[in-house]
Design a protein around this motif. Structure first.
Motif, short mmCIF file in Angstrom:
data_model
loop_
_atom_site.label_atom_id
_atom_site.label_comp_id
_atom_site.label_asym_id
_atom_site.label_seq_id
_atom_site.Cartn_x
_atom_site.Cartn_y
_atom_site.Cartn_z
N HIS A 233 0.83 -1.21 0.00
CA HIS A 233 0.00 0.00 0.00
C HIS A 233 0.86 1.25 0.00
O HIS A 233 0.63 2.20 -0.78
CB HIS A 233 -0.91 0.01 1.22
N ALA A 237 1.33 3.92 -3.16
CA ALA A 237 1.00 5.33 -2.98
C ALA A 237 2.15 6.22 -3.45
O ALA A 237 1.94 7.26 -4.07
CB ALA A 237 0.66 5.61 -1.52
N ALA A 260 -4.92 -2.74 -2.17
CA ALA A 260 -4.43 -1.56 -2.89
C ALA A 260 -5.27 -1.22 -4.11
O ALA A 260 -5.06 -0.17 -4.74
CB ALA A 260 -2.99 -1.78 -3.31
N GLU A 262 -8.26 -0.18 -4.48
CA GLU A 262 -9.07 1.03 -4.37
C GLU A 262 -8.25 2.27 -4.71
O GLU A 262 -8.70 3.14 -5.48
CB GLU A 262 -9.66 1.14 -2.97
N GLN A 263 -7.03 2.37 -4.15
CA GLN A 263 -6.23 3.56 -4.45
C GLN A 263 -5.75 3.56 -5.90
O GLN A 263 -5.61 4.61 -6.52
CB GLN A 263 -5.04 3.68 -3.49
N ALA A 267 -6.66 6.58 -8.51
CA ALA A 267 -5.61 7.29 -9.24
C ALA A 267 -5.88 7.28 -10.74
O ALA A 267 -5.72 8.31 -11.42
CB ALA A 267 -4.25 6.67 -8.94
#
Length: 459
Positions: A233, A237, A260, A262-263, A267
């Protein structure tokens, strides 16, 4: 249903009809628009005609698929560690590309580390090309490497035709390929953005891993706890932030941590240029099912729990994950600690180059996922991510690369019968469904005797 016949393109003409070097007839072929009964004309290594069945294309040679076989585009595996030269006792271009062909893979992209020297400058790239060229049974391309101090080598390697650059955000496992700190990665990504190249990232955060328990002994749970999901994660990021600020294309390698997703999706929704891959081992294995001492199953990042596996499948289905590749990372049995079963000291890598399609198809059909989707994840998907032109789809003008596949044939994985260098696999004794019966590279069947592969570059 299909594209029109281009009767005289690249073919001799006899009686008003093109005579192709090869004609392939299949009752089921996977075209970009779906399954179709086709005749395919091949000349000079390229697909020059895709016609409906019954078109009676003329050819000097003919291949007629059996009733239980389907014609697929040759698979593209953009994540392979061949380890040659320098650690060819781990693998090698001859053995790796034979294994690739046996699994329906017609193009692979080799990683820049575990070989000696690592592919971090043009001289090293030329050394690798000289070793690969006479030995390859399928087409081979190369990633460059980004390590501390190599920024000045990025532009020359890009001009020399590498498909992009790999970096680590934690220790790579070999001292000659050090990891980048996030700030160094971002500086290199700014250079790559100027050339529309891409950074492909082993995304585990070194600081998070340093704070985790140390793996030791035979317990798989000990190893899993040493590579927490949070490390992925945090690193992902950092990649997203760097890609956002630089505009560079970024690619997340071998996603293991489904948390991870979802992020990643957020993005991409805001326009960050980000792609993602995962691997068969994360889609078919589960931590709860790995026996203590089974170091054949050790890889980094690790295989996680069954619920995580299910979430990765969902990420594929909803398009957050772009493709499935092997991360074939072999070593000798001694380095895998098969005698001691010590997860703390064993090499982290799973040998699966030959097995990806049957493994994924066996698992997919249990989830009511069609073969066409599985193949796209393994052909046009990685070809698009890596930027490999003319590969991964059955289209006029493309390379005549095919895998002939019998989706209903059942067989059992035996390590001793696989084509990679060492008889070692996490899938020993597994019953699987679907067998590659022949692989065709630019119109010629790959027989494993005479190397037919070529070196390919970024277009």
């Amino acid at each position: 249903m299909t594209q029109n016949i281009r009767g005289t393109v690249d073919g001799a003409v006899s009686g008003g009809r093109a005579v192709h070097e090869l004609v392939i007839r299949a009752e089921r072929a996977l075209l970009p628009e779906g399954w179709a009964a086709v005749e395919i004309g091949v000349s000079e290594g390229r697909i020059v005609a895709v016609a409906a069945a019954g078109a009676r294309l003329a050819g000097e040679r003919r291949i007629e698929l059996a009733a239980d076989e389907v014609l697929l585009p040759g698979l593209v595996d953009s994540h392979v560690h061949v380890n040659d030269p320098g650690r060819s006792e781990w693998e090698g271009f001859a053995t790796a590309t034979r294994a690739a062909a046996a699994g329906g893979v017609t193009t692979l992209i080799d990683m820049p580390l575990n070989c000696l020297p690592p592919t971090v400058d043009v001289d090293a790239l030329e050394t690798k090309r000289a070793v690969a060229a006479p030995a390859a049974h399928v087409d081979v391309g190369f990633w460059g490497g980004a390590i501390p101090g190599s920024t000045a080598q990025l532009a020359p390697l890009h001009e020399a035709g590498v498909f992009g650059f790999k970096c680590f955000l934690e220790h790579s496992g070999v001292d000659e390929f050090p990891h980048l700190e996030p700030e160094e990665m971002e500086r290199d990504m700014a250079v790559l953005a100027e050339r529309d190249s891409q950074m492909i990232v082993h995304a585990e955060d070194s600081r998070t891993l340093a704070d985790a328990p140390t793996a030791s002994g035979r317990r798989y749970r000990s190893f899993l706890e040493s590579r927490p999901e949070e490390a992925e994660h945090v690193a992902i990021a950092a990649v997203i932030d760097a890609a956002r600020r630089t505009g560079c294309r970024a690619h997340i390698l071998h996603l293991s941590a489904a948390g991870a997703l979802e992020q990643i999706a957020a993005a991409r929704a805001e326009g960050v240029r980000l792609t993602v891959e995962t691997c068969p081992h994360y889609l078919v294995l589960a931590a709860e099912e790995i026996a203590d001492g089974a170091t054949t199953h050790k890889c980094c990042p690790p295989v996680r729990e069954g619920a995580n596996r299910d979430a990765l499948w969902q990420g594929l289905l909803d398009g957050t994950i772009d493709c499935v590749v092997s991360d074939h990372s072999p070593s000798t049995p001694e380095l895998k600690e098969v005698d001691t079963g010590d997860f703390g000291t064993a090499w982290g890598g799973i040998s699966s180059l030959q097995l990806g399609l049957p493994l994924l198809w066996t698992a997919a059909r249990r989830r009511d996922i069609g073969l066409e989707q599985v193949v796209r994840w393994m052909s046009s998907g990685p070809a698009a991510v890596a930027g490999v032109s003319g590969k991964g789809s059955i289209v006029e003008g493309g390379d005549a690369d095919f895998a002939v596949f019998a989706p209903e044939r059942e067989w059992t994985v035996e390590a001793a019968e696989l084509r990679h260098r060492h008889p070692l696999t996490a899938y020993q004794g597994w019953p699987v469904q679907g067998a590659v019966t022949r692989t065709i590279l630019r119109g010629e069947e790959v027989d494993g005797a005479r190397p037919r592969g070529r070196l390919v570059e970024r277009s």
